[in-house]
Design a protein around this motif. Structure first.
Motif, PDB file in Angstrom:
ATOM      1  N   LEU A  55       0.954  -1.149  -0.143  1.00 29.83           N
ATOM      2  CA  LEU A  55       0.041   0.229   0.091  1.00 29.83           C
ATOM      3  C   LEU A  55       0.842   1.380   0.119  1.00 29.83           C
ATOM      4  O   LEU A  55       1.621   1.465   0.837  1.00 29.83           O
ATOM      5  N   SER A  56       0.479   2.047  -1.040  1.00 22.82           N
ATOM      6  CA  SER A  56       1.306   3.355  -1.000  1.00 22.82           C
ATOM      7  C   SER A  56       0.317   4.514  -1.468  1.00 22.82           C
ATOM      8  O   SER A  56      -0.610   4.261  -2.520  1.00 22.82           O
ATOM      9  N   ARG A  62      -6.100   1.674  -8.748  1.00 25.86           N
ATOM     10  CA  ARG A  62      -6.093   0.294  -8.585  1.00 25.86           C
ATOM     11  C   ARG A  62      -4.981  -0.320  -7.812  1.00 25.86           C
ATOM     12  O   ARG A  62      -5.132  -1.392  -7.067  1.00 25.86           O
ATOM     13  N   ASP A  63      -3.649   0.136  -7.897  1.00 21.96           N
ATOM     14  CA  ASP A  63      -2.835  -0.465  -7.069  1.00 21.96           C
ATOM     15  C   ASP A  63      -2.910  -0.218  -5.487  1.00 21.96           C
ATOM     16  O   ASP A  63      -2.737  -0.981  -4.698  1.00 21.96           O
ATOM     17  N   GLN A  64      -3.701   0.964  -5.262  1.00 26.08           N
ATOM     18  CA  GLN A  64      -3.933   0.954  -3.654  1.00 26.08           C
ATOM     19  C   GLN A  64      -5.087   0.064  -3.473  1.00 26.08           C
ATOM     20  O   GLN A  64      -5.071  -0.362  -2.214  1.00 26.08           O
ATOM     21  N   LEU A  65      -6.269  -0.118  -3.916  1.00 25.39           N
ATOM     22  CA  LEU A  65      -7.358  -1.211  -4.073  1.00 25.39           C
ATOM     23  C   LEU A  65      -6.520  -2.686  -3.780  1.00 25.39           C
ATOM     24  O   LEU A  65      -6.904  -3.243  -2.957  1.00 25.39           O
ATOM     25  N   ALA A 362     -13.093   7.174   2.405  1.00 25.28           N
ATOM     26  CA  ALA A 362     -12.280   5.997   2.279  1.00 25.28           C
ATOM     27  C   ALA A 362     -10.652   6.558   2.482  1.00 25.28           C
ATOM     28  O   ALA A 362     -10.437   7.657   2.045  1.00 25.28           O
ATOM     29  N   GLU A 363      -9.853   5.513   2.854  1.00 25.59           N
ATOM     30  CA  GLU A 363      -8.535   6.151   3.063  1.00 25.59           C
ATOM     31  C   GLU A 363      -7.552   5.966   1.763  1.00 25.59           C
ATOM     32  O   GLU A 363      -6.263   6.182   1.942  1.00 25.59           O
ATOM     33  N   ILE A 364      -8.123   5.100   0.784  1.00 25.21           N
ATOM     34  CA  ILE A 364      -7.390   5.434  -0.592  1.00 25.21           C
ATOM     35  C   ILE A 364      -8.047   6.251  -1.646  1.00 25.21           C
ATOM     36  O   ILE A 364      -9.190   6.489  -1.516  1.00 25.21           O
ATOM     37  N   ASP A 365      -7.383   6.589  -2.480  1.00 24.02           N
ATOM     38  CA  ASP A 365      -7.657   7.009  -3.597  1.00 24.02           C
ATOM     39  C   ASP A 365      -8.602   6.279  -4.554  1.00 24.02           C
ATOM     40  O   ASP A 365      -8.158   5.462  -5.107  1.00 24.02           O
ATOM     41  N   THR A 366      -9.857   6.638  -4.710  1.00 27.48           N
ATOM     42  CA  THR A 366     -10.900   5.903  -5.715  1.00 27.48           C
ATOM     43  C   THR A 366     -11.238   6.811  -6.925  1.00 27.48           C
ATOM     44  O   THR A 366     -12.027   6.225  -7.878  1.00 27.48           O
TER      45      THR A 366
END
Length: 377
Positions: A55-56, A62-65, A362-366
């Motif tokens: 996780l970065s 997509r990489d974060q998910l 959400a804590e990730i970029d979507t």
């Protein structure tokens, strides 16, 4: 008959069941409906490969998910086992990627550069030493046809039918109402909100709704004049049985793979057939998979063909899933288009949607998953 809930989910594949599990764990009174039995479509049919990821927050969406999903699978597997007694088959198996074609070697080398840029553990293998890593690859190693080989030790796997069965059991234990054989007949929309869905003689009211119906999401959204660019892609697979597990690592070449199970079974996949809603297997498709399998592992020539099947994967034009709130309907959420990554991305998708539904960010970029990407000029 009308029943009222905090959340109603339309579509009981692995995405829908994961979301129901996550919402019920957050105290939401939840119902999930499906046109047939839960988890019997693409969710059941896949291989359960969980690619290595870290996780970065600077990585693409997509990489974060992927990385979030990988972390959550490691947490969910023991939790599901403790609650349900069902072993999902989660294990760290590692994965060997090979290339025997110049174009495949170029693609693989580009992928390796990305993996290393993402700080993943990638080991280059001398093709002549493949046998040392996996004795079952002795024939491949001796043939000198391998142009490149790399190993990712952190790739994991689950067994799809067991994982889905565990989710269903956990949802039921958590009080989720699971309605099978209950297709969504119509949506009841008033003043920019979904008020209810109708499934046969059932009317289900809720504060929020989520559509997780895979390839059927497109038609269901057309009922309320929402268009999404989604199409089915058939994936055919074969299951082989060996007396003992012939190798430990997932073995991948381009888009095809071998996945070893602990009990000696080996999954061989997968085709990508643009044939609409046709879920039949073909002689050409299955024979191609078997030829691929035996060209990699000579010992599979004496394996028994236990069964073969096909599933329909929901595909978008850019290969990314759709995770978003429906346009002009502030309580309808959409999660579809996961293509070959449904099982893998199910945990992260459920976490993101449950976070939205319960009023947090959400804590990730979507942003790469939003619907507006298909309409932006």
């Amino acid at each position: 008959m009308t029943n009222c809930y905090d959340s109603v989910i339309v579509g009981a594949g692995v995405i829908g069941l994961s979301l129901a599990y996550e919402l019920s764990n957050r105290g939401q009174r939840t119902a999930i409906i499906d046109r047939q039995q839960p988890g019997q479509e693409a969710s059941w049919a896949g291989a359960g490969i969980l690619p290595a990821a870290k996780l970065s927050t600077t990585a693409p969406s997509r990489d974060q998910l992927c990385a979030l999903s990988q972390q959550l699978h490691a947490q969910w597997a023991p939790r599901l086992y403790e609650q349900t007694g069902i072993n999902t088959g989660y294990r760290r198996s590692g994965e060997i990627h090979i290339a025997r074609d110049p174009q495949d070697r170029l693609r693989l080398n580009e992928q390796v550069a990305k993996w290393r840029n993402d700080s993943l553990d990638v080991e280059e293998l001398d093709p002549s030493h493949l046998e040392e890593i996996e004795p079952a690859l002795a024939c491949l190693s001796n043939s000198q046809t391998v142009l490149a080989a790399y190993r990712l030790p952190d790739t994991c796997q689950v067994r799809n039918p067991r994982h889905v069965r565990a989710l269903l059991s956990a949802c039921q234990q958590n009080g989720v109402d699971v309605l099978s054989g209950a297709p969504c007949d119509s949506w009841e929309v008033k003043r920019g909100r979904v008020q209810a869905v109708h499934a046969g003689d059932q009317r289900l009211e809720a504060d929020s709704f989520c559509l997780t119906a895979g390839v059927w999401s497109k038609a269901l959204l057309q009922q309320i004049n929402i268009r999404i660019p989604l199409k089915p892609v058939r994936g055919q697979m074969a299951l082989l049985t060996c007396p003992t597990r012939p190798f430990r690592s997932v073995i991948t070449e381009n888009s095809r793979y071998l996945v070893p199970r602990d009990d000696g079974r080996v999954l061989v996949g997968s085709t990508e057939d643009d044939v609409g809603m046709d879920v039949r297997t073909t002689t050409q498709g299955i024979s191609g998979l078997l030829n691929f399998a035996t060209s990699l592992v000579d010992g599979l020539k004496i394996a028994q063909l236990e069964r073969c099947w096909a599933g329909l994967r929901p595909s978008t034009p850019d290969g990314l899933p759709i995770l978003d709130r429906a346009p002009e309907l502030d309580n309808l959420y959409i999660a579809t288009g996961h293509f070959r990554g449904g099982i893998h991305l199910s945990t992260g998708t459920a976490h993101v949607l449950a976070t939205w539904i319960t009023g947090s960010n959400a804590e990730i970029d979507t942003s790469d998953f939003w619907l507006k990407r298909f309409t932006a000029s």
